[in-house]
Design a protein around this motif. Structure first.
Motif, short mmCIF file in Angstrom:
data_model
loop_
_atom_site.label_atom_id
_atom_site.label_comp_id
_atom_site.label_asym_id
_atom_site.label_seq_id
_atom_site.Cartn_x
_atom_site.Cartn_y
_atom_site.Cartn_z
N PRO A 34 -19.03 24.23 22.21
CA PRO A 34 -18.71 23.04 21.44
C PRO A 34 -17.42 22.59 21.22
CG PRO A 34 -18.99 24.91 19.90
CD PRO A 34 -19.12 25.50 21.36
N PRO A 35 -17.25 21.09 21.29
CA PRO A 35 -15.89 20.54 21.09
C PRO A 35 -15.26 21.14 19.71
CG PRO A 35 -17.70 18.74 20.56
CD PRO A 35 -18.40 20.02 21.30
N PRO A 36 -14.09 20.94 19.74
CA PRO A 36 -13.39 21.68 18.52
C PRO A 36 -13.79 20.95 17.24
CG PRO A 36 -11.78 20.73 19.89
CD PRO A 36 -13.02 20.64 20.65
N TRP A 37 -14.26 19.81 17.08
CA TRP A 37 -14.52 19.08 16.02
C TRP A 37 -15.92 19.71 15.20
CZ3 TRP A 37 -18.81 15.75 16.31
CH2 TRP A 37 -19.20 15.45 17.54
N LEU A 38 -16.75 20.43 16.11
CA LEU A 38 -18.08 20.67 15.54
C LEU A 38 -17.89 21.98 14.92
CD1 LEU A 38 -20.90 20.26 18.34
CD2 LEU A 38 -20.39 18.89 16.20
N ARG A 39 -18.41 22.26 13.68
CA ARG A 39 -18.18 23.25 12.99
C ARG A 39 -19.30 24.39 12.75
NH1 ARG A 39 -17.04 20.51 7.47
NH2 ARG A 39 -15.35 21.84 6.91
N PHE A 40 -20.33 24.29 13.49
CA PHE A 40 -21.47 25.53 13.33
C PHE A 40 -20.98 26.58 14.26
CE2 PHE A 40 -22.68 23.27 16.96
CZ PHE A 40 -23.20 24.19 17.99
N ILE A 75 -20.54 32.60 19.17
CA ILE A 75 -20.41 31.91 20.27
C ILE A 75 -19.12 30.94 19.84
CG2 ILE A 75 -21.35 30.09 21.44
CD1 ILE A 75 -24.07 31.14 20.90
N ASP A 132 -23.12 25.73 23.55
CA ASP A 132 -22.61 26.84 23.92
C ASP A 132 -21.18 26.82 24.01
OD1 ASP A 132 -24.73 28.12 23.87
OD2 ASP A 132 -25.08 28.33 26.05
N SER A 164 -9.47 16.08 16.56
CA SER A 164 -9.28 17.46 16.23
C SER A 164 -8.44 18.62 16.84
CB SER A 164 -10.85 17.94 16.79
OG SER A 164 -10.95 18.02 18.08
#
Lengths: 283, 283
Positions: free
Chosen positions: B252-258, A4, B250, A118
């Motif tokens: 996510p902002p670019p700073w989320l890493r999952f 995703i 679905d 970011s």
């Protein structure tokens, strides 16, 4: 399988895609320095500069003693902090921000900052002890109730306070309802809450602290909820326990260390219509 | 004002009432040693002996390096640990126990131990980073949704899974439903959950880890919930997001890493009755 979102260029090797610059978001827990973790300290030590808007002079000194290049900012606000961080990245590859509690929990101002940062740096959030953890420990909640635990932040929940009674409930930031422009929402919230429970069902205002002498547990009931709400400070959480939990709160096992202070005299009052709450602001 | 319970003799000065012996309950967070706090280390260093049933040889060595007299116990169970602690108090004034996560969160075995120990020693719980904190950070939940956050432990929630859809939801210990004697509860839970959401509403299995490479986010939907449940390991949490949160999960902002990995092929399947889940146990 669908990827995703990875935050990386699809197909690129992870190491090459990691930007050189990095922002560390870390915390000193709820008790400055004493609740810092090794990984928070290591992360912040690696930074050229670390900013915090929530540390006093003594904490700053202790953090400096850990080899962390902390700069204390007096109430910078989200924009002020962002400006400082963006400017710091011109001279530094690693920059840190230091917060209270678990850094992202109940910390909406972070979204904008992280989004802006970011674009030029990777973000790493280092977890910390939160007020949620402290509440769990304070009340010895070694198991969740059969009906679960519901939590809400009144900053966002106040406009449409719909919930089902039964679980343990933590309402964070109840003080927000005491703002002059929130009178309508406060009335609606009190009505929504007291309408779902018996008149004498207990309600607690709780202020956590790692020093047991500074913990505050104030007990009221649904009938005196308006007066209880007047006592909210910024650090209070409004707690409604599940029926199953209530007995262990009123007669806690000897290993629990809190003292609940009742401010409710509803049982002594003559029966009849509920009296309007007397304002009794907390000092 | 009513003092409900203080854990002290009423009227006695607090200092005199504190028993000489003390049990410290502390944690290494979710990442051994790296997530220990100063106050945990200080507390455990002051003990004559510290027990843990959840540390491997490498962690034990690291904890010894901190000056903590740790004794690793292999799967002691609540009774085994209690027996060790009670015996240790014959020779020591201060004894410690070391756990994973925030020590009291989702740790029912502690109740019995603390109750037994509190007859002869004061208990101090030192907070630690919990799986709750990790989930908040993993999904960038800097604010709670307008509908709040509901959490439940399926160990206790499975028999009567009543809840209201709308909030973000963390169901802890979903693996428990895969036990051979829980088939009835598993069927009831899946029915209760899928009956409250649209057929394609997403459901996630999440395993947290401080190393992003070890984080696991598996995406399914209400239609393939039975197959998704078969993938539960002991460390997974079943997460259902609020509608408001879903778009940021679905996209996510670019700073989320999952990275979410979809195992759902429901959109590719022909319309018709839901197929029975194929068992696909996790290795």
């Amino acid at each position: 399988m669908t990827r995703i979102h990875s935050g990386r260029t699809p197909g690129a090797a992870p190491r090459k895609a990691v930007p050189k610059k990095k922002l560390f978001v870390a915390s000193y827990g709820l008790t400055p320095v004493a609740q810092m973790t090794f990984e928070s300290i290591d992360a912040l030590r690696s930074c050229g500069v670390v900013y915090s808007g929530s540390v006093d002079a003594m904490t700053t000194k202790s953090v400096h003693g850990l080899g962390i290049p902390l700069v204390s900012l007096a109430n910078p606000g989200p924009c002020g902090l962002l400006e400082k961080v963006l400017r710091a990245f011109k001279k530094n590859d690693r920059v840190g921000v230091l917060f209270y509690g678990n850094p992202l929990f109940l910390n909406q101002q972070m979204s904008e900052l992280l989004h802006a940062v970011s674009r030029l740096a990777e973000v790493e959030v280092v977890p910390g002890v939160s007020s949620f953890d402290m509440l769990i420990n304070l009340f010895g909640m070694t198991r969740l109730s059969e009906k679960g635990l519901f939590i809400a932040d009144l900053n966002f929940f106040m406009e449409d306070p719909k919930f089902t009674p039964g679980p343990d409930i933590f309402f964070f930031a109840p003080f927000r309802l005491n703002a002059p422009d929130c009178g309508k929402f406060k009335a609606g919230f009190i009505k929504a809450l007291s309408g779902k429970y018996a008149r004498r069902f207990p309600a607690y205002l709780v202020k956590c602290d790692s020093n047991p002498a500074r913990v505050e547990v104030i007990k009221g009931c649904m009938s005196c909820l308006p007066a209880l709400m007047e006592r909210c400070g910024k650090q209070h959480t409004l707690v409604i326990f599940s029926e199953g939990r209530l007995s262990s709160i009123d007669n806690p096992p000897p290993w629990l260390r809190f003292t609940a202070r009742s401010v409710c005299d509803c049982d002594q009052r003559p029966a009849g219509p509920v009296r309007p709450a007397r304002p009794s602001r907390q000092p």
